[in-house]
Design a protein around this motif. Structure first.
Motif, mmCIF file in Angstrom:
data_model
loop_
_atom_site.group_PDB
_atom_site.id
_atom_site.type_symbol
_atom_site.label_atom_id
_atom_site.label_comp_id
_atom_site.label_asym_id
_atom_site.label_seq_id
_atom_site.Cartn_x
_atom_site.Cartn_y
_atom_site.Cartn_z
ATOM 1 N N SER A 135 -8.598 -0.162 44.605
ATOM 2 C CA SER A 135 -7.517 -0.604 43.724
ATOM 3 C C SER A 135 -7.125 0.539 42.816
ATOM 4 N N GLN A 136 -5.988 0.358 42.163
ATOM 5 C CA GLN A 136 -5.425 1.449 41.380
ATOM 6 C C GLN A 136 -4.814 0.898 40.107
ATOM 7 N N ASP A 137 -5.105 1.511 38.990
ATOM 8 C CA ASP A 137 -4.478 1.184 37.712
ATOM 9 C C ASP A 137 -3.565 2.350 37.368
ATOM 10 N N ASN A 138 -2.286 2.184 37.642
ATOM 11 C CA ASN A 138 -1.356 3.301 37.443
ATOM 12 C C ASN A 138 -1.196 3.654 35.967
ATOM 13 N N ALA A 139 -1.302 2.666 35.115
ATOM 14 C CA ALA A 139 -1.151 2.929 33.679
ATOM 15 C C ALA A 139 -2.273 3.822 33.167
ATOM 16 N N GLU A 140 -3.458 3.678 33.765
ATOM 17 C CA GLU A 140 -4.612 4.464 33.337
ATOM 18 C C GLU A 140 -4.886 5.635 34.272
ATOM 19 N N ASN A 141 -4.047 5.809 35.298
ATOM 20 C CA ASN A 141 -4.263 6.875 36.294
ATOM 21 C C ASN A 141 -5.676 6.838 36.852
ATOM 22 N N THR A 142 -6.126 5.642 37.161
ATOM 23 C CA THR A 142 -7.501 5.463 37.621
ATOM 24 C C THR A 142 -7.536 4.742 38.967
ATOM 25 N N LEU A 143 -8.357 5.262 39.855
ATOM 26 C CA LEU A 143 -8.594 4.669 41.166
ATOM 27 C C LEU A 143 -9.994 4.075 41.161
ATOM 28 N N TYR A 144 -10.126 2.893 41.738
ATOM 29 C CA TYR A 144 -11.420 2.221 41.778
ATOM 30 C C TYR A 144 -11.848 1.945 43.222
ATOM 31 N N LEU A 145 -13.149 1.846 43.397
ATOM 32 C CA LEU A 145 -13.692 1.358 44.660
ATOM 33 C C LEU A 145 -14.801 0.370 44.325
ATOM 34 N N GLN A 146 -14.527 -0.912 44.526
ATOM 35 C CA GLN A 146 -15.534 -1.942 44.330
ATOM 36 C C GLN A 146 -16.306 -2.087 45.630
ATOM 37 N N MET A 147 -17.602 -1.881 45.548
ATOM 38 C CA MET A 147 -18.451 -1.912 46.741
ATOM 39 C C MET A 147 -19.445 -3.055 46.602
ATOM 40 N N ASN A 148 -19.307 -4.037 47.470
ATOM 41 C CA ASN A 148 -20.201 -5.196 47.484
ATOM 42 C C ASN A 148 -21.016 -5.222 48.773
ATOM 43 N N SER A 149 -22.059 -6.005 48.761
ATOM 44 C CA SER A 149 -22.918 -6.151 49.950
ATOM 45 C C SER A 149 -23.302 -4.794 50.526
ATOM 46 N N LEU A 150 -23.744 -3.926 49.652
ATOM 47 C CA LEU A 150 -24.051 -2.555 50.074
ATOM 48 C C LEU A 150 -25.210 -2.529 51.055
ATOM 49 N N LYS A 151 -25.126 -1.579 51.968
ATOM 50 C CA LYS A 151 -26.129 -1.391 53.007
ATOM 51 C C LYS A 151 -26.723 0.011 52.908
ATOM 52 N N PRO A 152 -27.930 0.205 53.395
ATOM 53 C CA PRO A 152 -28.505 1.563 53.363
ATOM 54 C C PRO A 152 -27.611 2.603 54.030
ATOM 55 N N GLU A 153 -26.864 2.198 55.047
ATOM 56 C CA GLU A 153 -25.987 3.156 55.734
ATOM 57 C C GLU A 153 -24.768 3.543 54.904
ATOM 58 N N ASP A 154 -24.586 2.913 53.754
ATOM 59 C CA ASP A 154 -23.521 3.318 52.834
ATOM 60 C C ASP A 154 -23.960 4.487 51.959
ATOM 61 N N THR A 155 -25.216 4.857 52.032
ATOM 62 C CA THR A 155 -25.730 5.964 51.234
ATOM 63 C C THR A 155 -25.010 7.257 51.581
ATOM 64 N N ALA A 156 -24.445 7.901 50.569
ATOM 65 C CA ALA A 156 -23.667 9.126 50.780
ATOM 66 C C ALA A 156 -23.208 9.648 49.425
ATOM 67 N N VAL A 157 -22.652 10.841 49.450
ATOM 68 C CA VAL A 157 -21.891 11.320 48.294
ATOM 69 C C VAL A 157 -20.457 10.842 48.488
#
Length: 120
Positions: A70-92
């Motif tokens: 998602s993106q908040d244009n007023a705040e110039n901020t990008l978000y990534l909400q990550m749910n149900s995380l798995k070990p294979e999501d491990t990364a930079v």
């Protein structure tokens, strides 16, 4: 020029959630797309989720239904909400943006990256 600063990484147990944030500054009006990418040890960098003003929203198959960009244009901020995380999501995880394309080889601007570790 555009500067990107990520935050929100950390360590979480499998099944947990994290929210990444990316604050953009500089000539943000020049951007056509912004997105999140990740790189695990020994693997190539991949696009996780991208917002493109022409194409819409893209998610890689492995995160569909679990991650939300998602993106908040007023705040110039990008978000990534990550749910149900798995070990294979491990990364930079990297925030990236560009005036033309947002691909692992084509995005013009990159943040410094934030580590996400998911343990079982």
């Amino acid at each position: 020029q555009v500067q990107l600063v990520e935050s929100g990484g950390g360590s979480v147990q499998a099944g947990g959630s994290l929210r990444l944030s990316c604050v953009a500054s500089g000539n943000t009006n020049s951007l056509k797309c912004m997105g999140w990418f990740r790189q695990a040890p020994g693997k190539e960098r991949e696009a996780v989720a991208v917002i493109d003003s022409d194409v819409g929203i893209y998610y890689t198959d492995s995160v569909k239904g679990r991650f939300t960009i998602s993106q908040d244009n007023a705040e110039n901020t990008l978000y990534l909400q990550m749910n149900s995380l798995k070990p294979e999501d491990t990364a930079v995880y990297f925030c990236a943006a560009g005036p033309l394309v947002c691909t692992p080889s084509g995005a013009h601007y990159w943040g410094q990256g934030t580590q996400v570790t998911v343990f079982s």
